[in-house]
Scaffold this active site. Structure first.
Site, mmCIF file in Angstrom:
data_model
loop_
_atom_site.group_PDB
_atom_site.id
_atom_site.type_symbol
_atom_site.label_atom_id
_atom_site.label_comp_id
_atom_site.label_asym_id
_atom_site.label_seq_id
_atom_site.Cartn_x
_atom_site.Cartn_y
_atom_site.Cartn_z
ATOM 1 N N CYS A 116 27.350 28.086 28.716
ATOM 2 C CA CYS A 116 27.395 27.409 29.956
ATOM 3 C C CYS A 116 25.741 27.484 30.319
ATOM 4 O O CYS A 116 25.417 26.708 31.386
ATOM 5 C CB CYS A 116 27.946 28.106 30.924
ATOM 6 N N HIS A 249 24.704 26.419 37.949
ATOM 7 C CA HIS A 249 26.019 26.378 36.977
ATOM 8 C C HIS A 249 27.101 26.132 37.740
ATOM 9 O O HIS A 249 27.188 27.247 38.573
ATOM 10 C CB HIS A 249 26.008 27.013 35.767
ATOM 11 N N ASN A 279 34.552 23.458 35.896
ATOM 12 C CA ASN A 279 33.429 24.166 35.071
ATOM 13 C C ASN A 279 33.528 23.373 33.773
ATOM 14 O O ASN A 279 34.173 23.283 32.982
ATOM 15 C CB ASN A 279 33.773 25.772 34.747
HETATM 16 O O1 UT7 Z 1 30.811 30.190 33.029
HETATM 17 C C1 UT7 Z 1 31.457 31.263 33.369
HETATM 18 C C2 UT7 Z 1 32.814 30.936 33.163
HETATM 19 N N1 UT7 Z 1 33.965 31.828 33.738
HETATM 20 C C3 UT7 Z 1 33.916 32.026 35.229
HETATM 21 O O2 UT7 Z 1 33.717 31.310 35.841
HETATM 22 C C4 UT7 Z 1 35.242 32.876 35.445
HETATM 23 C C5 UT7 Z 1 34.725 34.171 36.207
HETATM 24 N N2 UT7 Z 1 35.872 34.716 36.708
HETATM 25 C C6 UT7 Z 1 36.528 34.378 37.906
HETATM 26 O O3 UT7 Z 1 36.248 33.528 38.693
HETATM 27 C C7 UT7 Z 1 37.906 35.151 38.162
HETATM 28 O O4 UT7 Z 1 37.836 36.516 37.581
HETATM 29 C C8 UT7 Z 1 39.102 34.118 37.947
HETATM 30 C C9 UT7 Z 1 39.108 33.159 38.946
HETATM 31 C C10 UT7 Z 1 39.142 33.861 36.542
HETATM 32 C C11 UT7 Z 1 40.302 35.280 38.133
HETATM 33 O O5 UT7 Z 1 40.325 35.853 39.490
HETATM 34 P P1 UT7 Z 1 40.434 37.330 39.780
HETATM 35 O O6 UT7 Z 1 40.468 37.362 41.285
HETATM 36 O O7 UT7 Z 1 39.551 38.113 38.887
HETATM 37 O O8 UT7 Z 1 41.971 37.421 39.388
HETATM 38 P P2 UT7 Z 1 42.433 38.563 38.207
HETATM 39 O O9 UT7 Z 1 41.943 37.887 36.612
HETATM 40 O O10 UT7 Z 1 42.367 39.823 38.193
HETATM 41 O O11 UT7 Z 1 43.957 38.349 38.263
HETATM 42 C C12 UT7 Z 1 44.682 38.666 39.353
HETATM 43 C C13 UT7 Z 1 46.170 37.987 39.198
HETATM 44 C C14 UT7 Z 1 46.768 38.606 37.909
HETATM 45 O O12 UT7 Z 1 48.122 38.896 37.895
HETATM 46 P P3 UT7 Z 1 48.626 40.514 38.099
HETATM 47 O O13 UT7 Z 1 48.191 40.830 36.555
HETATM 48 O O14 UT7 Z 1 47.843 41.031 39.170
HETATM 49 O O15 UT7 Z 1 50.032 40.355 38.377
HETATM 50 C C15 UT7 Z 1 46.648 37.295 36.954
HETATM 51 O O16 UT7 Z 1 47.839 37.204 35.798
HETATM 52 O O17 UT7 Z 1 46.102 36.651 39.170
HETATM 53 C C16 UT7 Z 1 46.932 36.247 37.843
HETATM 54 N N3 UT7 Z 1 46.284 35.236 37.536
HETATM 55 C C17 UT7 Z 1 46.918 33.558 38.205
HETATM 56 N N4 UT7 Z 1 47.908 33.394 38.894
HETATM 57 C C18 UT7 Z 1 47.959 32.322 39.061
HETATM 58 C C19 UT7 Z 1 45.275 34.762 36.690
HETATM 59 N N5 UT7 Z 1 45.206 33.212 36.500
HETATM 60 C C20 UT7 Z 1 46.026 32.723 37.404
HETATM 61 C C21 UT7 Z 1 46.369 31.268 37.751
HETATM 62 N N6 UT7 Z 1 47.411 31.212 38.425
HETATM 63 N N7 UT7 Z 1 45.703 30.447 37.050
#
Ligand code: UT7
Length: 322
Positions: A116, A249, A279
């Site tokens: 990225c 980005h 993204n």
């Molecule tokens: O160029 C760099 C590219 N990468 C990025 O931009 C990603 C950077 N990271 C983020 O933006 C965030 O970490 C995410 C948006 C990917 C995730 O948000 P979060 O608040 O960190 O969520 P998490 O990964 O801690 O997950 C929380 C919950 C989990 O469920 P449990 O284990 O608490 O039951 C996930 O399984 O949300 C769940 N989850 C979803 N639920 C619905 C993860 N993805 C999804 C989804 N829909 N798409």
């Protein structure tokens, strides 16, 4: 002797026809529009047709950039293309675009891989080649087919990315132009965001899909983006209040907002396209620049701060005068 800079003299971009909304995704994996929008600010992303390849997206963006600069292809003497999703193992996607553009003048062409952050790496490469006299006019492209390396059963990653391409024309000039670029990498963090598949004797080893530790990536991104912008400002004796436009980005609105907050910049000064495009990795910055150019947000001599972070980990910032 006067200093040589490189200036942006044309911009173009391309998004595929098909939009995939959050509601569409909620029929493919267990997710919801509410979850995706509140965590990322993303409403939809564009997905290329099965017969489109990375060079096809790059070609249209490049043609639009040439058109906006009113330049013929054979006046370009360098192509640098940033991509995470090259068309094939080799040759470079840049040479495929060169052929499709009908360029026969022997211009140098190569790809840059910094995920990225790739576009900032490509831009810095082209800028330094122009400043040291190796090139006079460069086509700098970011083009991605992220949809091809997503596991469409993994809701943690498949909701975040989209396809697209953006391109800039850089030209040698006595007025700035690009002021400076500040690039960094730390390979110790490479396994928190990767697609580690590799081909060995005709077989894929590892996974061809993106795997990500979302919350670690989030924390890393917020820390380094603001740091890189501050480093670029310090290097030029400028202050945050001198920035007219922050072009981060477009990974995720929460990362972008947190960066603006850390820098104490008003969010109206930040270009925000992530809601409609998701993204697009190395394509997101040139897509955002083309949007700002075409809707006349950017005025002559305004200061733009570009900042990116991506797998590797790689990150950096570039300051330029419009
Ligand atoms: O160029 C760099 C590219 N990468 C990025 O931009 C990603 C950077 N990271 C983020 O933006 C965030 O970490 C995410 C948006 C990917 C995730 O948000 P979060 O608040 O960190 O969520 P998490 O990964 O801690 O997950 C929380 C919950 C989990 O469920 P449990 O284990 O608490 O039951 C996930 O399984 O949300 C769940 N989850 C979803 N639920 C619905 C993860 N993805 C999804 C989804 N829909 N798409």
């Amino acid at each position: 002797m006067s200093m040589i800079y490189s200036r942006i003299v044309g911009t173009g971009s391309y998004l595929p026809e098909k939009a995939l909304t959050n509601d569409d995704l909620s029929r493919m994996v267990e997710t919801s529009d509410e979850w995706i929008q509140s965590r990322t600010g993303i409403r939809k992303r564009y997905i290329a047709a099965a017969d489109q390849n990375t060079s096809d997206l790059a070609l249209i963006a490049a043609q639009r950039a040439l058109e906006s600069a009113q330049l013929q292809v054979d006046t370009i003497d360098l192509i640098v293309l940033a991509t995470t999703t090259p068309e094939m193992i080799f040759p470079s996607t840049a040479t495929i675009v060169q052929e499709k553009l009908g360029m026969t003048n022997g211009a140098a062409a190569f790809d840059v891989q910094a995920v990225c952050s790739g576009f900032l790496y490509a831009l810095a490469t082209a800028d330094s080649m122009i400043r040291n006299g190796m090139a006079k006019r460069a086509l700098v492209i970011g083009a991605e087919l992220m949809s091809r390396i997503l596991n469409w059963e993994d809701r943690k990653t498949c909701v975040l990315f989209g396809d697209g391409a953006g391109a800039l024309i850089l030209e040698a000039s006595e007025t700035p132009g690009i002021l400076s670029s500040h690039l960094h990498a730390d390979g110790r963090y490479r396994d928190i965001l990767q697609a580690n598949g590799r081909i060995q004797n005709g077989t894929i080893h590892g996974t061809p899909y993106i795997e990500m530790e979302g919350s670690q990536v989030f924390r890393f991104a917020v820390r380094v983006l603001a740091e890189a912008v501050q480093e670029a400002l310090d290097n030029n004796g400028l202050k945050v209040s001198d920035i007219d436009w922050l072009v981060p980005h477009q990974a995720n609105l929460r990362i972008m907002d947190a960066t603006a907050r850390k820098l104490q910049m008003p969010s109206q000064k930040m270009i925000n396209m992530v809601g409609d495009q998701a993204n697009t990795s190395a394509a997101s910055i040139p897509l955002a620049i083309d949007a700002g150019a075409r809707n006349h947000s950017f005025k002559a001599n305004q200061l733009l701060a570009l900042a990116a972070v991506g797998g590797g980990f790689t990150w950096g910032a570039t300051l330029l005068r419009w």
